[in-house]
Design a protein around this motif. Structure first.
Motif, PDB file in Angstrom:
ATOM      1  N   GLN A 213       0.835  -1.199   0.000  1.00 26.06           N
ATOM      2  CA  GLN A 213       0.000   0.000   0.000  1.00 26.06           C
ATOM      3  C   GLN A 213       0.867   1.246   0.000  1.00 26.06           C
ATOM      4  N   GLU A 214       2.017   1.171   0.676  1.00 23.96           N
ATOM      5  CA  GLU A 214       2.912   2.318   0.707  1.00 23.96           C
ATOM      6  C   GLU A 214       3.398   2.615  -0.714  1.00 23.96           C
ATOM      7  N   ASP A 215       3.706   1.541  -1.418  1.00 26.94           N
ATOM      8  CA  ASP A 215       4.129   1.692  -2.813  1.00 26.94           C
ATOM      9  C   ASP A 215       3.036   2.383  -3.626  1.00 26.94           C
ATOM     10  N   ALA A 216       1.800   1.916  -3.405  1.00 27.70           N
ATOM     11  CA  ALA A 216       0.673   2.521  -4.121  1.00 27.70           C
ATOM     12  C   ALA A 216       0.564   3.995  -3.762  1.00 27.70           C
TER      13      ALA A 216
ATOM     14  N   PRO B 232       6.784  -1.020 -15.577  1.00 26.41           N
ATOM     15  CA  PRO B 232       7.722  -1.172 -14.459  1.00 26.41           C
ATOM     16  C   PRO B 232       7.140  -0.761 -13.102  1.00 26.41           C
ATOM     17  N   GLU B 233       6.285   0.262 -13.085  1.00 24.56           N
ATOM     18  CA  GLU B 233       5.680   0.654 -11.809  1.00 24.56           C
ATOM     19  C   GLU B 233       4.842  -0.494 -11.253  1.00 24.56           C
ATOM     20  N   GLN B 234       4.085  -1.122 -12.171  1.00 24.48           N
ATOM     21  CA  GLN B 234       3.241  -2.230 -11.728  1.00 24.48           C
ATOM     22  C   GLN B 234       4.104  -3.427 -11.327  1.00 24.48           C
ATOM     23  N   ALA B 235       5.224  -3.604 -12.031  1.00 30.97           N
ATOM     24  CA  ALA B 235       6.118  -4.708 -11.679  1.00 30.97           C
ATOM     25  C   ALA B 235       6.615  -4.523 -10.254  1.00 30.97           C
TER      26      ALA B 235
ATOM     27  N   ASN C 156      13.610  -4.620 -18.542  1.00 31.21           N
ATOM     28  CA  ASN C 156      13.320  -3.479 -17.670  1.00 31.21           C
ATOM     29  C   ASN C 156      12.371  -3.869 -16.543  1.00 31.21           C
ATOM     30  N   LEU C 157      11.488  -4.804 -16.818  1.00 32.86           N
ATOM     31  CA  LEU C 157      10.561  -5.251 -15.777  1.00 32.86           C
ATOM     32  C   LEU C 157      11.270  -6.152 -14.773  1.00 32.86           C
ATOM     33  N   SER C 158      12.192  -6.982 -15.260  1.00 32.16           N
ATOM     34  CA  SER C 158      12.959  -7.823 -14.352  1.00 32.16           C
ATOM     35  C   SER C 158      13.806  -6.965 -13.427  1.00 32.16           C
ATOM     36  N   ILE C 159      14.313  -5.857 -13.975  1.00 30.11           N
ATOM     37  CA  ILE C 159      15.123  -4.967 -13.144  1.00 30.11           C
ATOM     38  C   ILE C 159      14.252  -4.306 -12.083  1.00 30.11           C
ATOM     39  N   ALA C 160      13.086  -3.808 -12.509  1.00 30.87           N
ATOM     40  CA  ALA C 160      12.191  -3.144 -11.557  1.00 30.87           C
ATOM     41  C   ALA C 160      11.758  -4.114 -10.459  1.00 30.87           C
TER      42      ALA C 160
END
Lengths: 306, 373, 413
Positions: free
Chosen positions: B34-37, C115-118, C141-145
């Protein structure tokens, strides 16, 4: 020299495809003054419908008969026209009197919906597929060291035929006159007894049909279909939209001129300057044209009055 | 004096509260997920509010916001990454204690300034262009920025940095592959401090003569000009301010995620920001904040209920429905607290939520519009 | 004037307040992060890890494994393939009694190629689902994130198919079962110079994909070192369909081969246009080519082309036969390289868990790090000190719409 003419030829063919799509943007913009972001998805649907119909008909990936090709083309164009009609009814018409930016957001919503819905496994799936070869893309002849393929000629002829039909329709028929009247002034047009709703619906149907044709031609020319939510389609649509803007949005000649200009610029920039910056150069041309002529090449500058 | 204080006091108090909250480990009580969100939400609020200055206040239509964010992200990322190596010889993300934030503030401000510079350049065409023509030019600029970033060489390692001069480092932003190992300094305190600052700035702007001038440009450019508003100047100012905060948002983003991929800053991200502004109500600060929260948190929520696969389908459909149901956005151009205050507010609240009868009438009106000719 | 000066003063005051606050927070925040991050240097011996930590991941008879992948969005096909491979692996493992007497359970999330979702989903896997280990991502890039989150939380992660060098670099909890770009580039360069005996190559790369950029650069380096020369280096952007200007330029440079480090649909389209332009020379590529659609799109244009891959589904090894057979039975399609790598990643993880003898994350990490000669579908895998896998690349030749095995290039340091 054959290098230059080679680039010119391909740029010209590509430009015709851009022009076909740009016409859809320009028609809608001319009448409703909004950028139909879902247009590139109709292009996508056109190509994918053709793929689906070919699957159902059991068409293999080798070259097929002209009759079947035209049949698939016709079916797909009709389906897209129906989709265009539906989109207009469900999503744009209820917002006819809302601010334009709302319709724009709705268009983005529709675009995202079409991409993500058709990407589901039971619709078209998320893999790039091969386009059934409605034409033989290798057959051709040489002119002074430049290879000309028959399908390129067919594409150009087809595109120009469609454009000619469209301009006949817009400039020589009652429907066309109604469309022009609406684009000039919607309120006055409706006061003069023009059924604006119906004419707008026809506009969407026309634009979508052109988009479908362009989608299929593109698919055949390149042989591959990017998956529905691939950026390929959006970028293709975006480039076509740029063509429409460069040519002067709302103008049919402008869409054609813009399409050819951008198509050829893209090739020459890639061939002579740098392929990594080809897109940047296209956008640069756009910005330059708008700096010199803020309403595009064929656009009419409207003085805003209080 | 009092005016300035009035503006700065809420920021100071807010930051103090946030500081205490962070110091006692407040954010971790939400749980890491949630913190990430919350961090992503905060960054998107900054992004949405910054675009709101151009699209909402000034009524200019910009669809190239991702370009400014990209500039900010890469400038901010480069400054913390190379700065840490140059200043302390430390290999990110391992920074000497306490130094990260100092650098972070510098990086954020620089990120904002770089983007603001670009904003000035993009704002200039608005001297001549209107409406959709301006829109497509902003998009063109954003794409050019992205393409130029993609041409930068891979990021240098600690050993390689010493062989290059400080200025030439900007050739090595990793656009070709991934800008990895950016120190991840962004935390709850920083994100929400920036959010606070942006909210107060926007709110004060909206009330100020500057803001009024911007609003007048939006309402009627010619009338504004006739009233003595220097419209082009305000348009450019709006672009510069919006770009500055977008750059800051980019910096926050870079140092939250720790890695950058230039292709994530394409026009789809610009569209995301526009959706927040329009959904919130053009010009409404609280509306845009709420829309940013909704748009950002929706994927998290849908994931939790197991609708992963249909996330985008649901999102896109609700976008269409919301636009049909509330064309003016969540709060129109009002603010949450004025919308629901007093007797008029009670009525507005009713129209906002509606009654079954209203819903029915709404659906019927929609159906009529769809079916009618 | 007075007004402006005082406002400056206030501003300075607030700024200094902010900064001092910042300083304090960071030192607190940093230490917290450090506490989490400070891991002893990666040691190859699993014995060093007998720390009695609460067993994470699943209760009772199951061990929970996390997976993140792109199930929607532009890269959805990658996620789907990998997911199928992992599913099959878990079925095989559980049918044989699971690991340490427990069944393996998979929890997978979609990151939509973002990447944010990853970052978000890996955080969720680690903190909410409390998985023991993570399998994930194709795109580097997703593996890195995601890998950064796994690293910070001390959860071992195996990427099935991210070939970019940076993925495992400085992240001692992130591993991979595929080879890396430099090796693949080297393999192709070696094959070109030694087997095909061509010394003039052109490159056409996708400048928007770090995979393509990395592979192109690796090939270029290796090829030049082996005495070849690159006569043209052109690029396109993801989603382009018209490659005429680039190919015309390449044609004018008169290369003997063209290296195409892209994904299948682009590559097949390029091949067609190259043949239309009369370029009959051999085309070379990497694992991005691997897909049944390649042949459908490219058709006859693909004759006389070669690409390096992780495995060939026609290889006569038993592991391949079992995998391909069962995969076809379960999903009705021939598995591509991504599916095979997903399968291997899950199998290697299970093997490491067995060797670790516990579900302690640290022990599993160490066990993965000490993997040696693991018999996978995609070859014999040894994890090296850089947490990459050392294994041969397969080179396939396409002729008549079919890819057939030509050679293997062994990893040489």
């Amino acid at each position: 020299m054959s290098f230059f003419f080679g680039l010119l030829l391909v740029g010209f063919v590509q430009g015709c495809l851009y022009a076909l799509i740009a016409l859809g943007y320009t028609l809608v913009f001319g009448i409703l003054q909004f950028i139909n972001f879902a247009h590139s998805d109709v292009v996508m649907l056109g190509a994918w419908f053709a793929w689906k119909y070919a699957q159902w008909m059991g068409v293999s990936f080798s070259v097929i008969s002209i009759g079947t090709s035209l049949g698939i083309l016709g079916l797909s164009v009709l389906s897209c026209a129906a989709v265009g009609f539906t989109i207009e009814r469900l999503a744009y018409r209820p917002l006819r009197h809302a601010p334009r930016i709302n319709i724009l957001i709705t268009a983005i919503g529709v675009s995202l919906f079409l991409e993500n819905f058709t990407q589901l496994p039971y619709v078209f799936g998320s893999r790039d597929k091969a386009m059934p070869q409605l034409l033989d893309v290798y057959a051709g002849f040489d002119v002074g060291g430049v290879r000309v393929q028959y399908f390129q000629i067919i594409t150009v002829v087809f595109a120009f035929a469609l454009m000619a039909l469209l301009s006949l329709l817009v400039y020589r028929t009652r429907l066309g006159r109604a469309m022009r009247a609406i684009s000039f002034d919607t309120r006055t047009a409706s006061l003069m007894g023009i059924p604006t709703g119906r004419v707008i619906a026809y506009t969407f149907v026309l634009g979508s049909a052109l988009a479908a044709a362009a989608g299929i031609l593109t698919g055949v020319a390149f042989g591959s279909l990017s998956q529905p939510s691939s950026t390929s389609w959006i970028r293709f649509g975006l480039k076509a939209f740029i063509c429409a803007v460069v040519g002067g949005i709302g103008s049919i000649e402008g869409a054609v001129a813009g399409g050819l200009l951008i198509g050829i610029t893209e090739q020459l920039a890639g061939g002579y300057i740098s392929s990594s910056y080809a897109d940047a150069i296209v956008f640069g041309v756009l910005i330059l044209v708008l700096m010199v002529r803020p309403s595009g090449i064929f656009g009419v500058t409207m003085r805003e009055k209080v | 004096m009092t005016g300035t204080l009035k503006g700065l006091l809420p920021i100071a108090i807010g930051i103090a509260i946030l500081f205490v909250f962070q110091a006692v480990g407040g954010p971790s009580m939400f749980g890491a997920y949630q913190e990430d969100a919350l961090l992503v939400i905060g960054i998107n609020i900054v992004l949405g509010l910054s675009l709101n200055i151009v699209n909402g206040f000034t009524g200019q239509f910009s669809i190239g916001h991702a370009g400014f964010m990209a500039l900010g992200a890469y400038a901010g990322g480069a400054i913390t990454y190379y700065g840490a190596i140059k200043l302390w010889g430390s290999y990110p993300p391992e920074l000497p204690p306490g130094t990260g934030d100092l650098l972070f503030v510098v990086a954020l401000v620089c990120a904002g300034l770089v983007a603001a510079g670009a904003g000035y350049l993009v704002g200039l065409p608005s001297l001549r262009l209107r409406g959709d023509y301006l829109a497509i030019v902003t998009l063109g600029f954003a794409e050019i920025i992205r393409i130029i970033i993609t041409q930068t060489e891979p990021v240098l390692s600690k050993q390689e940095v010493s062989q290059h001069s400080t200025l030439s480092l900007f050739k090595y932003l990793g656009g070709k592959s991934i800008f990895d190992r950016i120190p991840r300094v962004t935390n709850f305190f920083w994100v929400y401090s920036v959010v606070l600052i942006v909210i107060v700035v926007c709110y004060r702007l909206k009330q100020s003569t500057h803001g009024r001038a911007m609003l007048s440009v939006r309402e009627n450019e010619i009338a504004a000009e006739a009233m003595g508003v220097h419209t082009t100047r305000f348009k450019v100012r709006a672009f510069v301010m919006a770009a500055f905060f977008a750059g800051v948002a980019g910096g926050l983003y870079a140092m939250k995620l720790g890695n950058l991929d230039a292709n994530r800053f394409d026009f789809q991200r610009s569209f995301e920001s526009i959706v927040m502004v329009v959904l919130g109500g053009m010009g409404s600060i609280s509306g845009v904040c709420l829309a940013a929260v909704l748009v950002t948190y929706a994927p998290y929520l849908l994931r939790d209920v197991g609708l992963d696969q249909y996330r985008m389908v649901i999102y896109s459909l609700s976008l269409v429905v919301l636009m049909v149901v509330r064309p003016q956005g969540l709060f129109g151009m009002h603010e949450a607290w004025t919308v629901f205050a007093g007797e008029a507010g009670r009525r507005r609240w009713q129209s906002f939520i509606g009654t079954p009868k209203r819903w029915y009438l709404g659906v019927r009106a929609y159906a009529r519009k769809v079916v009618g000719t | 004037m007075v007004r402006s000066r005082s406002s400056v003063q206030v501003l300075v005051g607030v700024l200094s307040l902010t900064l001092s606050a910042a300083l304090a927070t960071t030192s607190a925040g940093c230490d917290k992060l450090r506490g989490k991050k400070k891991k002893p240097a990666p040691s190859a011996s699993p014995s060093a890890s007998a720390s009695p930590s609460p067993t994470p991941g699943g209760e009772g008879g199951t061990i929970l494994i996390g997976e993140f992948g792109s199930m929607t969005g532009a890269e959805a096909s990658f996620g789907e393939s990998t997911h199928k491979g992992i599913e099959l692996a878990l079925e095989h493992i559980n049918a044989k009694g699971g690991v340490l007497g427990k069944q393996l359970k998979l929890k997978s999330y979609d990151d939509a190629g973002n990447p944010e979702q990853a970052t978000a989903v890996v955080t969720k896997l680690v903190t909410d689902d409390k998985v023991t280990a993570i399998l994930g991502e194709v795109a580097s890039n997703l593996s890195i994130a995601g890998g950064q989150v796994a690293q910070d939380s001390g959860t071992p992660m195996i990427s099935p198919s991210s070939t970019n060098v940076q993925v495992t670099k400085d992240r001692d909890h992130v591993f991979r079962v595929c080879f890396i770009d430099p090796f693949q580039g080297f393999a192709m360069a070696k094959f070109t110079t030694e087997t095909l005996k061509h010394t003039k190559a052109a490159i056409l790369r996708d400048q928007t994909q770090s995979y393509s950029q990395g592979l192109a650069d690796a090939f270029k380096d290796a090829y030049v070192k082996m005495g070849g020369s690159i006569v043209a280096d052109e690029s396109y952007s993801k989603g382009d369909k018209n490659f005429n200007s680039q190919l015309s330029k390449i044609k004018a440079a008169k290369p003997e081969v063209i290296f195409l480090p892209g994904y299948y649909s682009d590559v097949a389209t390029i091949a067609k246009q190259a043949r239309q332009l009369g370029l009959k020379l051999p085309l070379l590529g990497g694992d991005g080519w691997d897909s049944p659609e390649l042949f459908q799109i490219g058709g006859q244009a693909l004759d006389n082309t070669y690409f390096s891959n992780h495995y060939s589904h026609e290889e006569p090894r038993d592991a391949v036969k079992v995998f391909v057979g069962d995969f076809q039975k379960k999903f009705g399609i021939i598995p591509d390289g991504l599916a095979a790598l997903g399968y291997d990643a899950a199998m290697l993880l299970a093997d490491a868990m067995r060797r670790a003898g516990s579900t302690d994350k640290k022990a599993i990490r160490d066990a993965i790090a000490s993997t040696k000669d693991f018999p996978g579908v995609t070859g014999t895998i040894t994890i090296d000190a850089e947490r990459n896998s050392q294994k041969p690349a397969v080179i396939l030749k396409i002729e008549g719409g079919k890819a057939s095995y030509v050679a293997s290039v062994a990893p040489t340091p």
